[in-house]
Design an enzyme around this catalytic site. Structure first.
Site, short mmCIF file in Angstrom:
data_model
loop_
_atom_site.label_atom_id
_atom_site.label_comp_id
_atom_site.label_asym_id
_atom_site.label_seq_id
_atom_site.Cartn_x
_atom_site.Cartn_y
_atom_site.Cartn_z
N ARG A 85 -12.08 -16.10 55.91
CA ARG A 85 -11.25 -17.22 55.16
C ARG A 85 -10.73 -18.30 56.18
NH1 ARG A 85 -6.90 -14.62 51.64
NH2 ARG A 85 -6.54 -16.82 51.05
N GLN A 116 1.73 -22.42 48.06
CA GLN A 116 1.17 -20.95 48.00
C GLN A 116 0.18 -20.89 48.88
OE1 GLN A 116 1.64 -19.42 43.73
NE2 GLN A 116 1.67 -21.47 43.56
N HIS A 134 3.61 -18.44 51.22
CA HIS A 134 2.85 -17.34 51.36
C HIS A 134 2.13 -17.06 52.78
CE1 HIS A 134 2.25 -16.90 46.75
NE2 HIS A 134 3.35 -16.40 47.21
N CYS A 142 1.58 -9.91 65.59
CA CYS A 142 1.29 -8.67 65.96
C CYS A 142 2.00 -7.89 64.70
CB CYS A 142 2.24 -8.24 67.12
SG CYS A 142 2.03 -6.45 67.67
N CYS A 145 5.04 -5.70 66.72
CA CYS A 145 6.37 -6.50 67.07
C CYS A 145 6.46 -7.94 66.55
CB CYS A 145 6.48 -6.48 68.69
SG CYS A 145 5.18 -7.53 69.18
N SER A 212 -2.06 -20.91 38.87
CA SER A 212 -1.87 -20.33 37.76
C SER A 212 -0.80 -19.93 37.15
CB SER A 212 -3.07 -18.80 37.92
OG SER A 212 -2.47 -18.13 38.74
N ASN A 236 -3.89 -29.34 36.00
CA ASN A 236 -4.83 -28.15 36.16
C ASN A 236 -5.91 -28.38 35.06
OD1 ASN A 236 -5.90 -25.51 35.95
ND2 ASN A 236 -3.75 -24.81 36.59
P1 OAD Z 1 -5.07 -18.97 41.35
O1 OAD Z 1 -6.58 -18.79 41.74
O2 OAD Z 1 -4.42 -17.98 40.60
O3 OAD Z 1 -5.29 -20.27 40.31
C1 OAD Z 1 -5.64 -21.41 40.75
C2 OAD Z 1 -5.52 -22.66 39.67
O4 OAD Z 1 -6.05 -23.57 40.00
C3 OAD Z 1 -6.03 -22.10 38.35
O5 OAD Z 1 -5.17 -22.25 37.22
C4 OAD Z 1 -7.36 -22.98 38.25
O6 OAD Z 1 -7.49 -23.64 36.83
C5 OAD Z 1 -6.58 -24.33 38.95
N1 OAD Z 1 -7.77 -25.15 39.46
C6 OAD Z 1 -8.97 -24.79 39.82
N2 OAD Z 1 -9.40 -25.84 40.13
C7 OAD Z 1 -8.80 -26.93 40.20
C8 OAD Z 1 -8.60 -28.28 40.58
N3 OAD Z 1 -9.64 -28.87 41.08
N4 OAD Z 1 -7.64 -29.19 40.39
C9 OAD Z 1 -6.32 -28.51 39.89
N5 OAD Z 1 -6.24 -27.17 39.55
C10 OAD Z 1 -7.44 -26.35 39.82
O7 OAD Z 1 -4.38 -19.49 42.62
P2 OAD Z 1 -2.54 -19.69 43.09
O8 OAD Z 1 -1.85 -20.01 41.67
O9 OAD Z 1 -2.54 -20.41 44.03
O10 OAD Z 1 -1.22 -14.93 47.30
O11 OAD Z 1 -2.39 -18.09 43.17
C11 OAD Z 1 -1.11 -17.77 43.62
C12 OAD Z 1 -1.28 -16.68 44.72
O12 OAD Z 1 -2.21 -15.32 44.22
C13 OAD Z 1 -1.91 -16.89 45.99
O13 OAD Z 1 -0.87 -17.59 46.72
C14 OAD Z 1 -2.29 -15.79 46.54
C15 OAD Z 1 -3.02 -15.04 45.42
O14 OAD Z 1 -3.12 -13.58 45.43
C16 OAD Z 1 -1.15 -14.72 48.32
O15 OAD Z 1 -2.04 -14.75 49.11
C17 OAD Z 1 0.20 -14.04 48.89
#
Ligand code: OAD
Length: 273
Positions: A85, A116, A134, A142, A145, A212, A236
């Site tokens: 990634r 996020q 996040h 590490c 530590c 989301s 969105n």
């Molecule tokens: P999600 O994958 O849950 O949601 C992504 C959102 O972006 C969805 O609602 C899509 O509809 C929208 N989307 C897709 N393409 C888009 C575009 N071109 N323009 C605007 N919106 C678009 O991702 P997050 O909400 O970021 O946590 O997820 C939250 C957290 O869940 C992440 O930070 C991660 C994950 O597990 C950690 O890594 C701790």
């Protein structure tokens, strides 16, 4: 006069019309918060987590990859996946959504960017002091530590592609290096979360873009802003649980909606595509 080049955006892409009241709210805002999720980086080619078919959690098991226990069970699997990634992110470029958010900083009296996302595309677009709730793929440390580990900046010819990789060893204590992201079950960074909450309570306009709105405590941020009286703009293509609380929901890709919104709200500054 500033001129911002947003790159090529698809002028024909559909998105909901931008209401005049929203444009006025942006023009008059004192403190704007931009709260972003994976969707803001989707147009840069960085996969989201929950989009059908392409989302990471549609293809990979979070339990096996994104928890402390997962790392303890299989360090090579977890490290290899996060290195894959990290390579994706290093190959990606900021898109017009990141560029618009960076441009907004000089168009409103005060802007706070809370993300996020674990990439650095906001920073590479020009945003500063971004609050990463996040963590970051680019700041491994590490496991034992906590000492920071300087990840190599060279991009290998072939991305790791989910291959197993042994994590590097900490030079200070000999522990295993872990990804710098927040895993499920872990606390969010205290300083960032405190500042994010304070900004949410202080702002008069909050954008929730490309998230989301399912993962807490981050998803609480728009709610805090709304309770404090701020207007909420959601961008969105799809519905989310925030629809009910948003003042306006603009359906469309952030990389198209945001430049259009900036052009509509600040025609005098010469934003162009
Ligand atoms: P999600 O994958 O849950 O949601 C992504 C959102 O972006 C969805 O609602 C899509 O509809 C929208 N989307 C897709 N393409 C888009 C575009 N071109 N323009 C605007 N919106 C678009 O991702 P997050 O909400 O970021 O946590 O997820 C939250 C957290 O869940 C992440 O930070 C991660 C994950 O597990 C950690 O890594 C701790």
């Amino acid at each position: 006069m500033h001129e911002y080049d947003m790159g090529n955006t698809d002028m024909n892409a559909n998105h909901t019309a931008i209401p005049q009241a929203l444009i006025s709210a942006l023009q008059q805002a004192r403190h704007v918060v931009v709260f972003t999720g994976a969707g803001v980086s989707a147009e840069s080619g960085v996969p989201t987590f929950r989009d059908a078919q392409t989302g990471l959690w549609e293809r990979f098991d979070a339990e096996e990859l994104a928890t402390t226990q997962a790392f303890l069970n299989d360090k090579e699997l977890v490290w290899g996946w996060y290195e894959w990634r990290r390579m994706q992110v290093m190959r990606a470029q900021p898109n017009p959504a990141h560029l618009s958010i960076a441009a907004l900083a000089s168009l409103v009296p005060r802007l706070t960017v809370i993300t996020q996302n674990v990439d650095d595309l906001h920073e590479r677009a020009g945003s500063t002091q971004v609050l990463h709730l996040h963590g970051s793929l680019l700041n491994p440390r590490c496991f034992d530590c906590g000492q920071a580990w300087a990840a190599p900046s060279a991009i290998p010819d072939e991305p790791a592609g989910g291959r197993r990789l042994s994590p590097p060893i900490c030079l200070h204590c000999g522990g295993a290096i872990r990804p710098g992201v927040v895993w499920f079950g872990e606390e969010l960074p205290v300083r960032e979360l405190r500042r994010a909450y304070a900004s949410a309570k202080d702002c008069d306009l909050l954008f929730s873009i490309g998230t989301s709105s399912l993962v807490y405590p981050a998803a609480e941020i728009p709610n805090l802003a709304k309770q404090a009286g701020a207007k909420i703009i959601q961008i969105n293509p799809d519905k989310t649980p925030l629809d009910a609380g948003a003042t306006w929901s603009l359906r469309g890709p952030a990389g198209v909606v945001l430049p259009d919104l900036l052009i509509a709200a600040f025609p005098e500054v010469g934003i162009r595509r």
